[in-house]
Structures are given as structure tokens and as C-alpha cells.
Design a protein around this motif. Structure first.
Motif, mmCIF file in Angstrom:
data_model
loop_
_atom_site.group_PDB
_atom_site.id
_atom_site.type_symbol
_atom_site.label_atom_id
_atom_site.label_comp_id
_atom_site.label_asym_id
_atom_site.label_seq_id
_atom_site.Cartn_x
_atom_site.Cartn_y
_atom_site.Cartn_z
ATOM 1 N N SER A 52 0.830 -1.182 -0.058
ATOM 2 C CA SER A 52 -0.046 0.110 -0.029
ATOM 3 C C SER A 52 0.709 1.167 -0.092
ATOM 4 O O SER A 52 0.578 2.385 -0.486
ATOM 5 N N PHE A 78 -0.397 -9.915 1.134
ATOM 6 C CA PHE A 78 0.902 -9.680 0.254
ATOM 7 C C PHE A 78 2.091 -9.669 1.350
ATOM 8 O O PHE A 78 2.481 -10.883 1.917
ATOM 9 N N ALA A 82 -0.053 -3.266 4.690
ATOM 10 C CA ALA A 82 -1.494 -2.539 5.350
ATOM 11 C C ALA A 82 -1.865 -3.240 6.668
ATOM 12 O O ALA A 82 -2.295 -2.595 7.408
ATOM 13 N N ASP A 102 -1.221 -16.920 -1.526
ATOM 14 C CA ASP A 102 0.068 -17.511 -1.825
ATOM 15 C C ASP A 102 0.750 -17.808 -0.855
ATOM 16 O O ASP A 102 1.328 -17.283 0.183
ATOM 17 N N LEU A 105 4.323 -16.659 0.558
ATOM 18 C CA LEU A 105 4.572 -15.325 1.295
ATOM 19 C C LEU A 105 4.305 -15.677 2.772
ATOM 20 O O LEU A 105 4.958 -14.773 3.625
ATOM 21 N N ALA A 127 -5.276 -19.070 2.441
ATOM 22 C CA ALA A 127 -6.492 -19.768 1.800
ATOM 23 C C ALA A 127 -7.097 -18.790 0.562
ATOM 24 O O ALA A 127 -6.734 -17.523 0.605
ATOM 25 N N ASP A 128 -7.943 -19.476 -0.244
ATOM 26 C CA ASP A 128 -8.420 -18.646 -1.223
ATOM 27 C C ASP A 128 -9.697 -17.762 -0.666
ATOM 28 O O ASP A 128 -10.585 -18.315 -0.100
ATOM 29 N N ALA A 129 -9.509 -16.426 -0.825
ATOM 30 C CA ALA A 129 -10.507 -15.459 -0.283
ATOM 31 C C ALA A 129 -12.058 -15.982 -0.940
ATOM 32 O O ALA A 129 -12.911 -15.902 0.126
ATOM 33 N N TYR A 145 -10.613 -4.662 4.682
ATOM 34 C CA TYR A 145 -9.823 -4.101 3.677
ATOM 35 C C TYR A 145 -9.940 -5.062 2.538
ATOM 36 O O TYR A 145 -9.127 -5.878 2.646
ATOM 37 N N TYR A 156 -16.669 -10.986 -4.334
ATOM 38 C CA TYR A 156 -16.199 -10.596 -2.971
ATOM 39 C C TYR A 156 -17.383 -9.662 -2.303
ATOM 40 O O TYR A 156 -17.488 -9.785 -1.234
HETATM 41 C C1 LIG Z 1 -2.252 -5.766 -3.955
HETATM 42 S S1 LIG Z 1 -1.730 -7.350 -2.946
HETATM 43 C C2 LIG Z 1 -2.088 -6.819 -1.293
HETATM 44 C C3 LIG Z 1 -1.390 -5.817 -0.694
HETATM 45 C C4 LIG Z 1 -1.476 -5.480 0.641
HETATM 46 N N1 LIG Z 1 -3.143 -5.569 1.097
HETATM 47 C C5 LIG Z 1 -1.105 -4.180 1.251
HETATM 48 O O1 LIG Z 1 -1.728 -3.231 1.063
HETATM 49 O O2 LIG Z 1 0.200 -3.935 1.662
HETATM 50 C C6 LIG Z 1 -3.114 -8.501 -3.190
HETATM 51 C C7 LIG Z 1 -2.688 -9.845 -2.755
HETATM 52 O O3 LIG Z 1 -3.763 -10.444 -2.655
HETATM 53 C C8 LIG Z 1 -3.328 -12.100 -2.842
HETATM 54 N N2 LIG Z 1 -4.511 -12.699 -3.676
HETATM 55 C C9 LIG Z 1 -4.964 -12.791 -4.948
HETATM 56 N N3 LIG Z 1 -5.895 -13.435 -5.056
HETATM 57 C C10 LIG Z 1 -6.303 -14.163 -4.137
HETATM 58 C C11 LIG Z 1 -7.449 -14.979 -3.665
HETATM 59 N N4 LIG Z 1 -8.201 -15.601 -4.390
HETATM 60 N N5 LIG Z 1 -7.435 -15.411 -2.251
HETATM 61 C C12 LIG Z 1 -6.565 -14.635 -1.365
HETATM 62 N N6 LIG Z 1 -5.676 -13.766 -1.453
HETATM 63 C C13 LIG Z 1 -5.237 -13.592 -2.785
HETATM 64 C C14 LIG Z 1 -2.129 -11.876 -3.723
HETATM 65 O O4 LIG Z 1 -1.368 -13.270 -3.539
HETATM 66 C C15 LIG Z 1 -1.537 -10.541 -3.291
HETATM 67 O O5 LIG Z 1 -0.255 -11.184 -2.251
#
Ligand SMILES: C[S@@+](CC[C@H](N)C(=O)[O-])C[C@H]1O[C@@H](n2cnc3c(N)ncnc32)[C@H](O)[C@@H]1O
Length: 224
Positions: A52, A78, A82, A102, A105, A127-129, A145, A156
Motif C-alpha cells: 500500500s 501480500f 497494510a 500465496d 509469502l 486460503a483462497d478468499a 480491507y 467478494y
Molecule cells: C495488492 S496485494 C495486497 C497488498 C496488501 N494488502 C497491502 O496493502 O500492502 C494482493 C494480494 O492478494 C493476494 N490474492 C490474490 N488472489 C487471492 C485470492 N483469491 N485469495 C486470497 N488472496 C489473494 C495476492 O497473492 C497478493 O498477495
């Protein structure tokens, strides 16, 4: 709103850099632990620009200070930048659940949270969101967020609106998507996802909303 780079002159770009610098110097500074985190992300992660960053981080902290949530849900961890900004202003007893798909990470995130001294206030779920949002009891979360897969923002949103209590806030990041969304001629899965999300939210009477042109766009949503 930032113009697309191709339409900007050099003097416009320099003016924008000066303004960004002025804004940063007249906001709280970035804490050293977060500067170090960004440095570590630059060295070790692909797409380090996903954090962020300074200004939005200070804004997230301020919004948490104002809203005083009891349970925060972050969708897309990530590097945990944030997460830490929000944890800085977290009221006593409040907690953050953060979801990241991921698993590679995980150790980076664990170190970020430990270095910042907020590990005990954050639950990391790998997990997958989309799947998790269908299983989670959302009724105790009062701030979300949203910052994961841009293609899935509309999905979502519907899942969140079905489960969040009245009075909850959603902060959705990247809602200007590099300035692409206002141009109806531009199509790619992410731009289409964000555009559909923005339309969904704008037309939804169940919520109050304001799209702030901060960084890449941050939409503040309040469920009535
Ligand atoms: C823009 S980054 C997040 C940045 C963080 N929130 C920040 O503000 O510093 C997006 C993250 O969402 C994760 N992501 C993507 N698809 C996802 C999913 N289906 N479920 C969970 N996380 C996911 C990615 O792997 C990535 O790490």
C-alpha cells in the motif's frame, strides 16, 4: 485523478512528483519498520509495488483510529504492510484476520508481523478468499480491507454484503486501476472486474460510498 502516463507531459509528471513529495512531507512519516519492510519486499518479492505504501498506509491507520473496529478482515495480505498499518491503531482487544492465497509469502508475512510487534493481534489465514468468505461467519467483522484478486471484486462484494453486519465498513483498494476504469474502450479481466465492482457499489442503495482518488483509488463503503 492521475492521467494515463502516455498522455502526460514531462512538466506534468514533475509537477505530480512535487505534489506527491509535498503530501508525504505534510503527513506522518513512514515508520522505520515499514520502510525496512518495503526494502525487504523490493529485494525478495515479485511485484513489490503491491504494498500500500507510505500515504495510503497512514490513511489506513487514521481510518482505523476513527472507526475503532473490533474485528478487521483483510483480503489480500501480500507483505503485510497494510496489516501492520491497521494494527498500529487497533483498539485494545481488537484483532485482524488477514487472508492470503500465496503460501510462499507465509514466512515473509510472519517476519513482517513479528518485526513490527503485532504478531499476537493478527491471524494469518493461507486460503483462497472466495472460498473462505463462503465459510467464515462475517457477522463479527466491522471493517474489511479489500485488496485481493481484482477480477473477483464483484463476487467478494456480494459475499461480504450477505454476511457483514449493518454499520460495517469496506475499504476497497485499486478502484481507479491506473486510471483505466473510466475509459469504456479499455478491456482486460482486471479492468472489467474493477469497473463492474464500481458500478455495483455505485448503484447499491444498501451502502453509502465515496471513491477517493488517493494513490490507485480507495473506495470507502458503509453498510447502512
Ligand atoms: C495488492 S496485494 C495486497 C497488498 C496488501 N494488502 C497491502 O496493502 O500492502 C494482493 C494480494 O492478494 C493476494 N490474492 C490474490 N488472489 C487471492 C485470492 N483469491 N485469495 C486470497 N488472496 C489473494 C495476492 O497473492 C497478493 O498477495
Amino acid at each position: 485523478m492521475k492521467a494515463l502516463p502516455s498522455t502526460q507531459t514531462l512538466s506534468e509528471t514533475l509537477h505530480e512528483i512535487r505534489l506527491d513529495d509535498y503530501v508525504a512531507r505534510h503527513s506522518d512519516p513512514e515508520p522505520p519498520v515499514l520502510r525496512e519492510l518495503r526494502h525487504r519486499a523490493n529485494l525478495n518479492l515479485v511485484y513489490p509495488r503491491m504494498v500500500s505504501g507510505h500515504l495510503q498506509g497512514r490513511l489506513l491507520k487514521m481510518l482505523v483510529r476513527m472507526i475503532r473496529p473490533r474485528q478487521i478482515l483483510e483480503i489480500g495480505t501480500f507483505a503485510a504492510y497494510a496489516t501492520i498499518c491497521m494494527a498500529e491503531a487497533l483498539p485494545e482487544e481488537a484483532r485482524i484476520t488477514t487472508i492470503e492465497v500465496d503460501e510462499e509469502l507465509e514466512s515473509f508475512i510472519e517476519k513482517s508481523l513479528t518485526d513490527a510487534g503485532v504478531r499476537d493481534r493478527v491471524e494469518l489465514v493461507i486460503a483462497d478468499a472466495e472460498q473462505l468468505l463462503q465459510e467464515l461467519d462475517l457477522s463479527s467483522y466491522d471493517l474489511v480491507y479489500l485488496d485481493a484478486n481484482k477480477r473477483q471484486y464483484p463476487l467478494y462484494y456480494e459475499l461480504l454484503m450477505a454476511g457483514l453486519p449493518s454499520g460495517a465498513f469496506i475499504l476497497a483498494d485499486n478502484t481507479l486501476w491506473g486510471g483505466k476504469v473510466p475509459d469504456p474502450e479499455l478491456h482486460d479481466p482486471q479492468t472489467d472486474g474493477i469497473r463492474a465492482f464500481n458500478t455495483l457499489v455505485a448503484d447499491d442503495d444498501r451502502v453509502e460510498k465515496v471513491l477517493l482518488p488517493v494513490r490507485d483509488g480507495l473506495t470507502l463503503i458503509h453498510k447502512r
